[in-house]
Design a protein around this motif. Sequence first.
Motif, short mmCIF file in Angstrom:
data_model
loop_
_atom_site.label_atom_id
_atom_site.label_comp_id
_atom_site.label_asym_id
_atom_site.label_seq_id
_atom_site.Cartn_x
_atom_site.Cartn_y
_atom_site.Cartn_z
N ILE A 96 1.47 -9.55 17.27
CA ILE A 96 2.76 -8.96 17.65
C ILE A 96 3.78 -9.07 16.51
O ILE A 96 4.58 -8.17 16.29
CB ILE A 96 3.30 -9.65 18.92
N GLU A 97 3.73 -10.18 15.78
CA GLU A 97 4.70 -10.37 14.70
C GLU A 97 4.55 -9.30 13.63
O GLU A 97 5.55 -8.74 13.16
CB GLU A 97 4.52 -11.75 14.08
N ILE A 98 3.31 -8.99 13.24
CA ILE A 98 3.14 -7.96 12.21
C ILE A 98 3.49 -6.59 12.76
O ILE A 98 4.00 -5.72 12.05
CB ILE A 98 1.71 -7.98 11.63
N GLN A 99 3.26 -6.38 14.05
CA GLN A 99 3.66 -5.12 14.68
C GLN A 99 5.17 -4.93 14.58
O GLN A 99 5.65 -3.83 14.32
CB GLN A 99 3.22 -5.09 16.14
N GLN A 100 5.91 -6.01 14.77
CA GLN A 100 7.36 -5.94 14.68
C GLN A 100 7.81 -5.64 13.25
O GLN A 100 8.77 -4.89 13.03
CB GLN A 100 7.97 -7.25 15.17
N LYS A 101 7.09 -6.18 12.27
CA LYS A 101 7.42 -5.91 10.88
C LYS A 101 7.10 -4.45 10.53
O LYS A 101 7.88 -3.77 9.86
CB LYS A 101 6.66 -6.85 9.96
N LEU A 102 5.96 -3.98 11.01
CA LEU A 102 5.57 -2.60 10.72
C LEU A 102 6.53 -1.61 11.37
O LEU A 102 6.73 -0.50 10.87
CB LEU A 102 4.14 -2.35 11.20
N ALA A 103 7.13 -2.02 12.49
CA ALA A 103 8.08 -1.15 13.18
C ALA A 103 9.30 -0.83 12.32
O ALA A 103 9.99 0.17 12.55
CB ALA A 103 8.52 -1.79 14.49
N GLN A 104 9.57 -1.67 11.31
CA GLN A 104 10.69 -1.44 10.39
C GLN A 104 10.35 -0.38 9.34
O GLN A 104 11.25 0.14 8.67
CB GLN A 104 11.06 -2.73 9.66
N LEU A 105 9.06 -0.07 9.20
CA LEU A 105 8.60 0.74 8.06
C LEU A 105 8.18 2.12 8.53
O LEU A 105 7.00 2.45 8.62
CB LEU A 105 7.43 0.03 7.37
N THR A 106 9.15 2.96 8.80
CA THR A 106 8.85 4.29 9.32
C THR A 106 8.23 5.21 8.27
O THR A 106 7.64 6.23 8.62
CB THR A 106 10.14 4.95 9.86
N LEU A 107 8.34 4.85 6.99
CA LEU A 107 7.73 5.64 5.93
C LEU A 107 6.39 5.08 5.46
O LEU A 107 5.80 5.59 4.51
CB LEU A 107 8.69 5.73 4.73
N LEU A 108 5.91 4.05 6.13
CA LEU A 108 4.61 3.46 5.79
C LEU A 108 3.48 4.28 6.42
O LEU A 108 3.60 4.79 7.53
CB LEU A 108 4.54 2.02 6.31
N ARG A 109 2.38 4.38 5.69
CA ARG A 109 1.15 4.97 6.21
C ARG A 109 0.01 3.97 5.99
O ARG A 109 -0.10 3.39 4.92
CB ARG A 109 0.82 6.29 5.51
N LEU A 110 -0.81 3.78 7.02
CA LEU A 110 -1.97 2.90 6.92
C LEU A 110 -3.19 3.73 6.54
O LEU A 110 -3.57 4.66 7.26
CB LEU A 110 -2.21 2.19 8.26
N GLU A 111 -3.78 3.40 5.41
CA GLU A 111 -4.85 4.21 4.84
C GLU A 111 -6.18 3.46 4.97
O GLU A 111 -6.38 2.43 4.34
CB GLU A 111 -4.54 4.52 3.37
N ILE A 112 -7.07 3.98 5.79
CA ILE A 112 -8.35 3.33 6.03
C ILE A 112 -9.47 4.12 5.37
O ILE A 112 -9.54 5.34 5.48
CB ILE A 112 -8.61 3.14 7.54
N SER A 113 -10.34 3.41 4.65
CA SER A 113 -11.41 4.08 3.93
C SER A 113 -12.47 4.59 4.87
O SER A 113 -12.84 3.94 5.85
CB SER A 113 -12.04 3.11 2.92
N ALA A 114 -13.00 5.77 4.57
CA ALA A 114 -14.11 6.30 5.35
C ALA A 114 -15.33 5.40 5.25
O ALA A 114 -16.20 5.43 6.12
CB ALA A 114 -14.46 7.71 4.86
N PHE A 115 -15.40 4.58 4.21
CA PHE A 115 -16.50 3.62 4.08
C PHE A 115 -16.54 2.67 5.27
O PHE A 115 -17.60 2.33 5.78
CB PHE A 115 -16.35 2.82 2.78
N PHE A 116 -15.36 2.25 5.72
CA PHE A 116 -15.28 1.29 6.82
C PHE A 116 -15.46 1.96 8.18
O PHE A 116 -15.60 1.28 9.19
CB PHE A 116 -13.95 0.54 6.79
#
Length: 229
Positions: A96-116
């Motif tokens: 939950i704590e990291i979710q709250q931090k990510l909520a501040q970052l509206t311009l962030l994108r999480l990039e996941i590799s197709a390898f995974f």
Amino acid sequence: MCNQPNFVFLLEPVHAISGELIAWELLTRFPDDADTNNKRNPNRDAGFFSRLPADDKWQLFLHQIGKLIQLYKEGFQQVISVNVDRDIVAGIFEDIEIQQKLAQLTLLRLEISAFFTARFNSADLLILKGVAKVTPAPLWLDDFGPGYSNLTMLDSGIFEIVKIDKEFFWQFGDGHIFDTLLTHLNQLCDGVIVEGVEDQTQIDLLSRKAIYGMQGYHWKSVYLTDLLK
């Protein structure tokens, strides 16, 4: 691990066909392999991220997020993507704590590799959809190409942007197969970024393609620390 100065953060730019700078990808490098002039280094392909144990990857991710919060608080106004894998995504979903931090970052994108996600299954889909609900950061798919392609995953509609693997671009970029793939991908996401762009000839080729952006060694990266006040 993250308290030791054994890595540096680089921001690699993404440009539109028009030449406009539209986004950045946050990269982690060993200090002796952080060439901002982007000369190709075959040893770099193994990647910093993939060499780390799961706990160290999580701590690195937390450190990255902390730096990005600082950067955006100082007024930075451009999209930045951060690489994550299945472990990091699962960690976000449970923390939950990291979710709250990510909520501040509206311009962030999480990039996941197709390898995974090569062995993508229903459990992965539930986790990714769960992350999409608890954080405003849209998911981008990296390294899409031979061996790691999963159209079922794309059909889910969870990815905002798909990045095409550089090797696939180098091999097929001037052919019908590449154009057909772009048409299909654009139906499944909001846009396609092509990786591996290294010269003007490749830019000219892509200028006639249905893509959102281009990324590669043709453009100079910058140190994240150079942008922090």
